[in-house]
Design an enzyme around this catalytic site. Structure first.
Site, mmCIF file in Angstrom:
data_model
loop_
_atom_site.group_PDB
_atom_site.id
_atom_site.type_symbol
_atom_site.label_atom_id
_atom_site.label_comp_id
_atom_site.label_asym_id
_atom_site.label_seq_id
_atom_site.Cartn_x
_atom_site.Cartn_y
_atom_site.Cartn_z
ATOM 1 N N SER A 135 -9.339 7.451 -1.845
ATOM 2 C CA SER A 135 -8.319 7.767 -0.843
ATOM 3 C C SER A 135 -8.711 9.031 -0.102
ATOM 4 O O SER A 135 -9.310 9.947 -0.687
ATOM 5 C CB SER A 135 -6.957 7.985 -1.517
ATOM 6 O OG SER A 135 -6.000 8.438 -0.576
ATOM 7 N N TYR A 148 -1.687 12.311 -7.455
ATOM 8 C CA TYR A 148 -2.447 11.233 -6.821
ATOM 9 C C TYR A 148 -3.755 11.773 -6.239
ATOM 10 O O TYR A 148 -4.828 11.192 -6.440
ATOM 11 C CB TYR A 148 -1.612 10.587 -5.719
ATOM 12 C CG TYR A 148 -2.284 9.405 -5.055
ATOM 13 C CD1 TYR A 148 -2.376 8.177 -5.705
ATOM 14 C CD2 TYR A 148 -2.817 9.520 -3.768
ATOM 15 C CE1 TYR A 148 -2.987 7.094 -5.099
ATOM 16 C CE2 TYR A 148 -3.435 8.432 -3.159
ATOM 17 C CZ TYR A 148 -3.516 7.227 -3.821
ATOM 18 O OH TYR A 148 -4.134 6.153 -3.220
#
Length: 273
Positions: A135, A148
């Site tokens: 990501s 995250y």
């Protein structure tokens, strides 16, 4: 029963029952790859045009059985695409330990254990490629997405080391980092509740709303599928690829050149904090 795969390359994609994983799988089928996806509960997934094998990336025994199932059917795995992941948001102070551990088990240890499981067969077959879907959030510590960011950043860095360790085996490894895409990740992620008596109530609540809006307005997952295919057909891929809005990709470059405090102020402004 073993399938004749002499003319096709075999791809194993985790988390392929929906979202980016499903888009990648469907695109690769059009390019004449033999694709196997994974899902925790394959029997519950309908409308899938490729075989799904049962796999929970947080359970090593299912990783071993899923990889063996594909090898028994095809004799090889040419590509592993580590796509399965879980979203997590919330003030770090208020995020339960078990949710933090689950995020790391899913987003980091799961891919690492899958890589360990496929490497021996790739060596026996003379090579292969592993693509880790990370990501753009893994390049920076984002407010209320810190866990995250940490899971994806850890996988990015581990891939850098792994590439050098695998250089003698004709096994390529790379990361493809998406920005915001229009998928169901927001619905499936864990987010710490916005507590009425929390000191983070207003800033976290506003940031959570903004993050959901970004996902809803995200790009078509087909763009990720095309990007992954381009990497797969690159003989010696780079360590890192980014796919997303220009502003999201530019934020990575800005982090390298801006002073820390200036970059931090830029993020605070973006998230209206």
């Amino acid at each position: 029963m073993k399938t004749d795969t002499s003319s096709q390359q075999v791809v194993l994609i985790t988390g392929a029952s929906s979202g980016i994983g499903k888009s990648i799988a469907e695109y690769l089928i059009q390019k004449d790859y033999m694709v196997f996806g994974t899902s925790r509960n394959p029997s519950k997934n309908t409308g899938i045009s490729f075989p799904l094998v049962a796999l929970d990336v947080t359970k090593k025994e299912t990783i071993a059985s899923a990889v063996q199932e594909v090898l028994d059917k095809t004799g090889k795995i040419d590509f592993l695409i580590n796509n399965a992941g879980v979203g997590i948001t919330g003030p770090i102070e208020e995020t339960p330990d078990e949710e933090i551990k689950n995020a790391f088990e899913t987003n980091y240890f799961g891919p690492i254990n899958l890589i360990k499981e496929v490497l021996p067969s790739m060596r026996r077959n003379g090579g292969g490629m592993i693509i880790n879907i990370t990501s753009i959030a893994g390049y920076m510590g984002l407010p209320y997405r810190g866990i995250y960011s940490a899971t994806k950043g850890a996988l990015e860095l581990t891939t850098e080391a792994f590439r050098m360790e695998l250089k003698d085996f004709n096994i390529q490894m790379t990361n493809v980092a998406p920005g915001d895409f229009a998928t169901n990740i927001a619905a499936g992620r864990y987010h710490a509740p916005v507590l009425e008596d929390s000191p983070y109530k207003e800033p976290y609540g506003n940031t959570l709303k903004l993050m959901n809006e970004h996902v809803d307005a995200g790009k078509d997952p087909q763009l990720m599928a095309k990007a992954v295919y381009k990497v797969m057909t690159t003989p010696k891929p780079n360590a890192h690829y980014k796919v997303g809005e220009l502003l999201q990709k530019a934020s990575i470059a800005l982090k390298r050149i801006l002073p820390d405090k200036v970059y931090e102020k830029m993020l605070l402004k973006h998230y209206k904090l």
